[in-house]
Motif scaffolding. Sequence first.
Motif, PDB file in Angstrom:
ATOM      1  N   THR A 118       0.825  -1.209   0.000  1.00 10.66           N
ATOM      2  CA  THR A 118       0.000   0.000   0.000  1.00 10.66           C
ATOM      3  C   THR A 118       0.856   1.254   0.000  1.00 10.66           C
ATOM      4  N   ARG A 119       1.951   1.240   0.743  1.00  5.35           N
ATOM      5  CA  ARG A 119       2.830   2.413   0.800  1.00  5.35           C
ATOM      6  C   ARG A 119       3.398   2.750  -0.568  1.00  5.35           C
ATOM      7  N   TYR A 120       3.869   1.737  -1.281  1.00  5.04           N
ATOM      8  CA  TYR A 120       4.448   1.985  -2.606  1.00  5.04           C
ATOM      9  C   TYR A 120       3.375   2.399  -3.607  1.00  5.04           C
ATOM     10  N   ASP A 121       2.187   1.851  -3.463  1.00  2.00           N
ATOM     11  CA  ASP A 121       1.094   2.230  -4.364  1.00  2.00           C
ATOM     12  C   ASP A 121       0.729   3.703  -4.194  1.00  2.00           C
ATOM     13  N   GLN A 122       0.813   4.205  -2.979  1.00  2.00           N
ATOM     14  CA  GLN A 122       0.532   5.617  -2.744  1.00  2.00           C
ATOM     15  C   GLN A 122       1.538   6.507  -3.467  1.00  2.00           C
ATOM     16  N   ILE A 123       2.798   6.116  -3.441  1.00  2.00           N
ATOM     17  CA  ILE A 123       3.837   6.870  -4.140  1.00  2.00           C
ATOM     18  C   ILE A 123       3.613   6.812  -5.643  1.00  2.00           C
ATOM     19  N   LEU A 133       8.545  10.202  -9.103  1.00  2.00           N
ATOM     20  CA  LEU A 133       8.358   8.797  -8.758  1.00  2.00           C
ATOM     21  C   LEU A 133       9.673   8.173  -8.302  1.00  2.00           C
ATOM     22  N   MET A 134      10.756   8.474  -9.000  1.00  2.00           N
ATOM     23  CA  MET A 134      12.060   7.942  -8.612  1.00  2.00           C
ATOM     24  C   MET A 134      12.437   8.393  -7.210  1.00  2.00           C
ATOM     25  N   LYS A 135      12.247   9.662  -6.938  1.00  2.00           N
ATOM     26  CA  LYS A 135      12.599  10.198  -5.619  1.00  2.00           C
ATOM     27  C   LYS A 135      11.806   9.507  -4.512  1.00  2.00           C
ATOM     28  N   GLY A 136      10.480   9.390  -4.699  1.00  2.00           N
ATOM     29  CA  GLY A 136       9.655   8.760  -3.680  1.00  2.00           C
ATOM     30  C   GLY A 136       9.976   7.288  -3.497  1.00  2.00           C
ATOM     31  N   PHE A 137      10.229   6.588  -4.590  1.00  2.00           N
ATOM     32  CA  PHE A 137      10.541   5.161  -4.535  1.00  2.00           C
ATOM     33  C   PHE A 137      11.858   4.921  -3.798  1.00  2.00           C
ATOM     34  N   LEU A 138      12.871   5.708  -4.107  1.00  2.00           N
ATOM     35  CA  LEU A 138      14.169   5.555  -3.456  1.00  2.00           C
ATOM     36  C   LEU A 138      14.090   5.876  -1.963  1.00  2.00           C
ATOM     37  N   GLU A 139      13.347   6.910  -1.633  1.00  2.00           N
ATOM     38  CA  GLU A 139      13.201   7.269  -0.216  1.00  2.00           C
ATOM     39  C   GLU A 139      12.525   6.145   0.561  1.00  2.00           C
ATOM     40  N   LYS A 140      11.480   5.567  -0.025  1.00  2.00           N
ATOM     41  CA  LYS A 140      10.750   4.501   0.662  1.00  2.00           C
ATOM     42  C   LYS A 140      11.604   3.238   0.778  1.00  2.00           C
ATOM     43  N   LEU A 141      12.385   2.922  -0.234  1.00  2.00           N
ATOM     44  CA  LEU A 141      13.274   1.765  -0.160  1.00  2.00           C
ATOM     45  C   LEU A 141      14.262   1.910   0.986  1.00  2.00           C
ATOM     46  N   GLY A 142      14.913   3.067   1.061  1.00  2.00           N
ATOM     47  CA  GLY A 142      15.879   3.291   2.124  1.00  2.00           C
ATOM     48  C   GLY A 142      15.232   3.264   3.495  1.00  2.00           C
ATOM     49  N   GLU A 143      14.064   3.858   3.601  1.00  2.00           N
ATOM     50  CA  GLU A 143      13.354   3.925   4.878  1.00  2.00           C
ATOM     51  C   GLU A 143      12.960   2.544   5.378  1.00  2.00           C
ATOM     52  N   THR A 144      12.447   1.702   4.491  1.00  2.00           N
ATOM     53  CA  THR A 144      11.952   0.391   4.929  1.00  2.00           C
ATOM     54  C   THR A 144      13.091  -0.543   5.329  1.00  2.00           C
ATOM     55  N   VAL A 145      14.247  -0.438   4.659  1.00  2.00           N
ATOM     56  CA  VAL A 145      15.396  -1.249   5.076  1.00  2.00           C
ATOM     57  C   VAL A 145      15.921  -0.758   6.420  1.00  2.00           C
ATOM     58  N   ARG A 146      16.001   0.533   6.570  1.00  2.00           N
ATOM     59  CA  ARG A 146      16.547   1.118   7.805  1.00  2.00           C
ATOM     60  C   ARG A 146      15.643   0.861   9.012  1.00  2.00           C
ATOM     61  N   ASP A 147      14.328   1.001   8.834  1.00  2.00           N
ATOM     62  CA  ASP A 147      13.415   0.962   9.972  1.00  2.00           C
ATOM     63  C   ASP A 147      12.750  -0.394  10.192  1.00  2.00           C
ATOM     64  N   ILE A 228      22.420   0.699   2.154  1.00  2.00           N
ATOM     65  CA  ILE A 228      21.231   1.403   1.680  1.00  2.00           C
ATOM     66  C   ILE A 228      21.574   2.370   0.563  1.00  2.00           C
ATOM     67  N   ALA A 229      22.668   3.082   0.725  1.00  2.00           N
ATOM     68  CA  ALA A 229      23.089   4.030  -0.323  1.00  2.00           C
ATOM     69  C   ALA A 229      23.389   3.294  -1.625  1.00  2.00           C
ATOM     70  N   ASP A 230      24.022   2.141  -1.522  1.00  2.00           N
ATOM     71  CA  ASP A 230      24.331   1.358  -2.723  1.00  2.00           C
ATOM     72  C   ASP A 230      23.050   0.856  -3.396  1.00  2.00           C
ATOM     73  N   LEU A 231      22.069   0.434  -2.593  1.00  2.00           N
ATOM     74  CA  LEU A 231      20.796  -0.008  -3.159  1.00  2.00           C
ATOM     75  C   LEU A 231      20.130   1.139  -3.917  1.00  2.00           C
ATOM     76  N   ARG A 232      20.082   2.289  -3.337  1.00  2.00           N
ATOM     77  CA  ARG A 232      19.464   3.439  -3.994  1.00  2.00           C
ATOM     78  C   ARG A 232      20.180   3.785  -5.295  1.00  2.00           C
TER      79      ARG A 232
END
Length: 243
Positions: A118-123, A133-147, A228-232
Amino acid sequence: MILQGASGHYCCRGEAVIRSSGVRRETGATQRKIETTRRPSRPSDRIERVRVDKFSARRIELAEAALETLAELGYARTSLREIAQKSEFTHGVLHYYFSDKVDLICCCVRHYKAKCVTRYDQITSAAQSRDELMKGFLEKLGETVRDEARMHRLWYDLRSQSLFEDAFRDDVAEIDKSLEDMVWRVASRFASLGGRQPVVSRGALYALFDGLFQRCLLRHLSGDRKAIADLRDEVERLLPIVA
């Protein structure tokens, strides 16, 4: 799924509610369908639906309470008794709502991953440009791995166990398909914002991003601060190539 048998008891699997009287066999596959009738619903029908809805809601409540313990210990080291000891719920309550720890773990992971999708669908739906879209997707990827690294670790634990445990396979396949569809929606939207189409199949696209994500998760859990930085960076480089 909560099924009502001839005895009037409920058995649980997943989160959908289906009347057993509505199950019928069709050529080629067995499909579960909710029986519909033209007659007005009776008070007893409404009471039954309320009972089933409450049962399902209670399962979700228990699953959310168990997530932390499951994420900490993993499948092999967790039992219903262990979960009860680390939560406010008794062992008997857990056994009433879940047939075993497989039922509980599948319910937990399914619920958590549904929220992730649902979170990714909102983005995806909100983005009006490829950059947005790229910015939101990358931010969410980093956030979910970190948290939420431990939650994702539980998912990969469950998926690995499905190679050995038949009881997991249907649930894992269904969750995996929902994640594949989510990745496809992101890539399709990204491509359409540039007047393009994805150049790889759904399965290949999901395998690519899932592999990157799992590798990042392993590095992150091992203390690699660059994971995380490498994934992004990899996603930012690869997404425009495939979509």
